[in-house]
Scaffold this motif. Structure first.
Motif, PDB file in Angstrom:
ATOM      1  N   ILE A   1      22.057  68.508   3.404  1.00 38.08           N
ATOM      2  CA  ILE A   1      22.755  68.606   4.384  1.00 38.08           C
ATOM      3  C   ILE A   1      21.068  68.845   5.787  1.00 38.08           C
ATOM      4  O   ILE A   1      20.803  70.374   6.241  1.00 38.08           O
ATOM      5  N   VAL A   2      21.967  68.843   6.883  1.00 36.86           N
ATOM      6  CA  VAL A   2      20.501  68.468   7.819  1.00 36.86           C
ATOM      7  C   VAL A   2      21.316  69.600   8.905  1.00 36.86           C
ATOM      8  O   VAL A   2      22.064  69.222   9.885  1.00 36.86           O
ATOM      9  N   LYS A   3      21.158  71.194   9.159  1.00 38.55           N
ATOM     10  CA  LYS A   3      22.140  71.570   9.932  1.00 38.55           C
ATOM     11  C   LYS A   3      21.155  71.743  10.796  1.00 38.55           C
ATOM     12  O   LYS A   3      20.323  72.339  11.410  1.00 38.55           O
ATOM     13  N   THR A   4      21.818  71.474  12.318  1.00 40.94           N
ATOM     14  CA  THR A   4      21.420  71.411  13.684  1.00 40.94           C
ATOM     15  C   THR A   4      21.728  72.517  14.571  1.00 40.94           C
ATOM     16  O   THR A   4      21.961  72.782  15.507  1.00 40.94           O
ATOM     17  N   GLY A   5      22.586  73.446  13.956  1.00 46.73           N
ATOM     18  CA  GLY A   5      23.321  74.393  15.141  1.00 46.73           C
ATOM     19  C   GLY A   5      24.113  75.751  13.525  1.00 46.73           C
ATOM     20  O   GLY A   5      24.276  74.832  12.225  1.00 46.73           O
ATOM     21  N   SER A   6      24.423  76.828  14.454  1.00 45.56           N
ATOM     22  CA  SER A   6      25.417  77.586  13.396  1.00 45.56           C
ATOM     23  C   SER A   6      26.670  78.017  14.296  1.00 45.56           C
ATOM     24  O   SER A   6      26.892  77.731  15.568  1.00 45.56           O
ATOM     25  N   THR A   7      28.156  78.070  13.700  1.00 44.22           N
ATOM     26  CA  THR A   7      28.822  78.655  14.312  1.00 44.22           C
ATOM     27  C   THR A   7      28.967  79.892  15.232  1.00 44.22           C
ATOM     28  O   THR A   7      27.783  80.567  14.909  1.00 44.22           O
ATOM     29  N   PHE A   8      29.448  80.145  16.006  1.00 39.58           N
ATOM     30  CA  PHE A   8      29.810  82.580  16.602  1.00 39.58           C
ATOM     31  C   PHE A   8      30.086  82.355  15.400  1.00 39.58           C
ATOM     32  O   PHE A   8      29.964  82.756  14.338  1.00 39.58           O
ATOM     33  N   SER A   9      29.250  84.180  15.237  1.00 37.72           N
ATOM     34  CA  SER A   9      29.008  84.925  13.837  1.00 37.72           C
ATOM     35  C   SER A   9      30.315  85.688  13.744  1.00 37.72           C
ATOM     36  O   SER A   9      29.931  85.668  12.463  1.00 37.72           O
ATOM     37  N   SER A  10      31.428  85.308  14.863  1.00 40.67           N
ATOM     38  CA  SER A  10      32.551  86.052  13.907  1.00 40.67           C
ATOM     39  C   SER A  10      33.273  85.208  12.827  1.00 40.67           C
ATOM     40  O   SER A  10      34.020  85.763  12.187  1.00 40.67           O
ATOM     41  N   THR A  11      32.715  83.512  13.608  1.00 37.74           N
ATOM     42  CA  THR A  11      33.429  83.445  12.331  1.00 37.74           C
ATOM     43  C   THR A  11      32.836  82.949  11.369  1.00 37.74           C
ATOM     44  O   THR A  11      33.136  82.574   9.968  1.00 37.74           O
ATOM     45  N   ARG A  12      31.728  83.044  11.241  1.00 39.98           N
ATOM     46  CA  ARG A  12      30.295  82.663  10.394  1.00 39.98           C
ATOM     47  C   ARG A  12      30.552  84.059   9.470  1.00 39.98           C
ATOM     48  O   ARG A  12      31.419  83.542   8.194  1.00 39.98           O
ATOM     49  N   ALA A  13      31.424  85.726   9.748  1.00 43.06           N
ATOM     50  CA  ALA A  13      31.667  86.346   9.014  1.00 43.06           C
ATOM     51  C   ALA A  13      33.051  86.236   8.142  1.00 43.06           C
ATOM     52  O   ALA A  13      32.492  87.027   7.099  1.00 43.06           O
ATOM     53  N   ASP A  14      33.400  85.840   8.726  1.00 43.67           N
ATOM     54  CA  ASP A  14      35.603  84.951   8.110  1.00 43.67           C
ATOM     55  C   ASP A  14      35.400  84.421   7.202  1.00 43.67           C
ATOM     56  O   ASP A  14      35.629  84.173   6.256  1.00 43.67           O
ATOM     57  N   HIS A  15      34.116  82.704   7.656  1.00 43.40           N
ATOM     58  CA  HIS A  15      34.173  81.727   6.652  1.00 43.40           C
ATOM     59  C   HIS A  15      33.190  81.562   6.495  1.00 43.40           C
ATOM     60  O   HIS A  15      32.686  80.222   6.526  1.00 43.40           O
ATOM     61  N   GLU A  16      31.959  81.642   6.290  1.00 46.62           N
ATOM     62  CA  GLU A  16      30.903  81.630   6.256  1.00 46.62           C
ATOM     63  C   GLU A  16      30.052  80.501   7.440  1.00 46.62           C
ATOM     64  O   GLU A  16      30.573  80.236   8.488  1.00 46.62           O
ATOM     65  N   ASP A  17      29.344  78.990   7.011  1.00 49.09           N
ATOM     66  CA  ASP A  17      28.713  78.180   8.002  1.00 49.09           C
ATOM     67  C   ASP A  17      28.823  76.714   7.872  1.00 49.09           C
ATOM     68  O   ASP A  17      30.041  76.614   6.954  1.00 49.09           O
ATOM     69  N   PHE A  18      28.219  75.978   9.237  1.00 47.12           N
ATOM     70  CA  PHE A  18      28.884  74.471   8.741  1.00 47.12           C
ATOM     71  C   PHE A  18      28.531  74.205   7.423  1.00 47.12           C
ATOM     72  O   PHE A  18      29.166  72.681   6.948  1.00 47.12           O
TER      73      PHE A  18
END
Length: 238
Positions: free
Chosen positions: A6-23
């Protein structure tokens, strides 16, 4: 066990990541994992990419970056993608990855003249899906989650266009036997889509009616979500 990079090219919003993790977490959730082992390479953070031959399959995430910014990590990833396609390693590129894959192979990615596409949208599939390993079991139209300002304006000359809608002419394509790009997000759930609508509304200054309309149209997207498991199946058969 097959390895999926999984080539991670970025992250989601910090608030979204706090509730739902990341891509990468959303992608892994959609996989079966009884036949494959995913590992993440965060190229935006400076991780080195493995030789493509060390990967049985590759999935590129989305990003909040823009392909036209041509960051050094993005340029290196583009060259790596060309090598992976040449080696015929199964590859699925999502959103930013979709645009980067197209650009790396001679297509054109830039800002969409109609502006941002956001929300759960209807996507139509072309007749070419009948012979496509990833899309051939889908109906002639599906619903999928979208959030993008840039797009693939021109496909590479040897690409097969697989999906489109009224906003975006190139929602999915295939290069060669087993490299796909999808502008939509097969890893998103309804909750994640709603989180994006709420976050984007803060910066895009949606009026209350538009935001409410997007949230009301939001729904689960079973067919597009299933593409990640189908891609895993293809990796395991190769």
């Amino acid at each position: 066990m097959k390895s999926i990079c999984i080539v991670k090219t970025g992250s989601t919003f910090s608030s979204t990541r706090a509730d739902h993790e990341d891509f990468e977490d959303w992608i892994i959730t959609r996989l079966d994992l009884t036949q494959s082992t995913p590992f993440t390479v965060n190229v935006q953070a400076g991780d080195s990419l493995p030789d493509p031959s060390q990967c049985d399959g590759i999935i590129l995430t989305g990003s909040h970056s823009m392909v036209t910014d041509e960051h050094l990590w993005s340029q290196k990833t583009a060259q790596w993608l060309k090598d992976a396609v040449h080696q015929e390693i199964p590859l699925l590129a999502i959103c930013y990855g979709h645009q980067l894959l197209a650009k790396s192979l001679g297509g054109v990615a830039d800002y969409h003249t109609k502006g941002m596409e956001i929300g759960t949208v209807e996507i139509h599939l072309t007749d070419y899906i009948q012979d496509d390993l990833l899309f051939r079991e889908l109906p002639d139209h599906i619903f999928a989650h979208t959030i993008h300002s840039q797009t693939v304006l021109e496909l590479p000359s040897n690409a097969v266009r697989l999906a489109y809608n009224s906003h975006d002419h190139n929602h999915a394509f295939r290069i060669g036997k087993c490299a796909w790009g999808v502008q939509f997000h097969p890893e998103f759930s309804k909750e994640i889509m709603n989180s994006y609508i709420n976050e984007i509304a803060k910066t895009e200054k949606f009026d209350a009616d538009k935001k409410l309309s997007l949230l009301e149209r939001s729904q689960e997207t079973k067919e597009s979500n299933a593409l990640l498991k189908k891609f895993e199946d293809i990796v395991c058969l190769y």
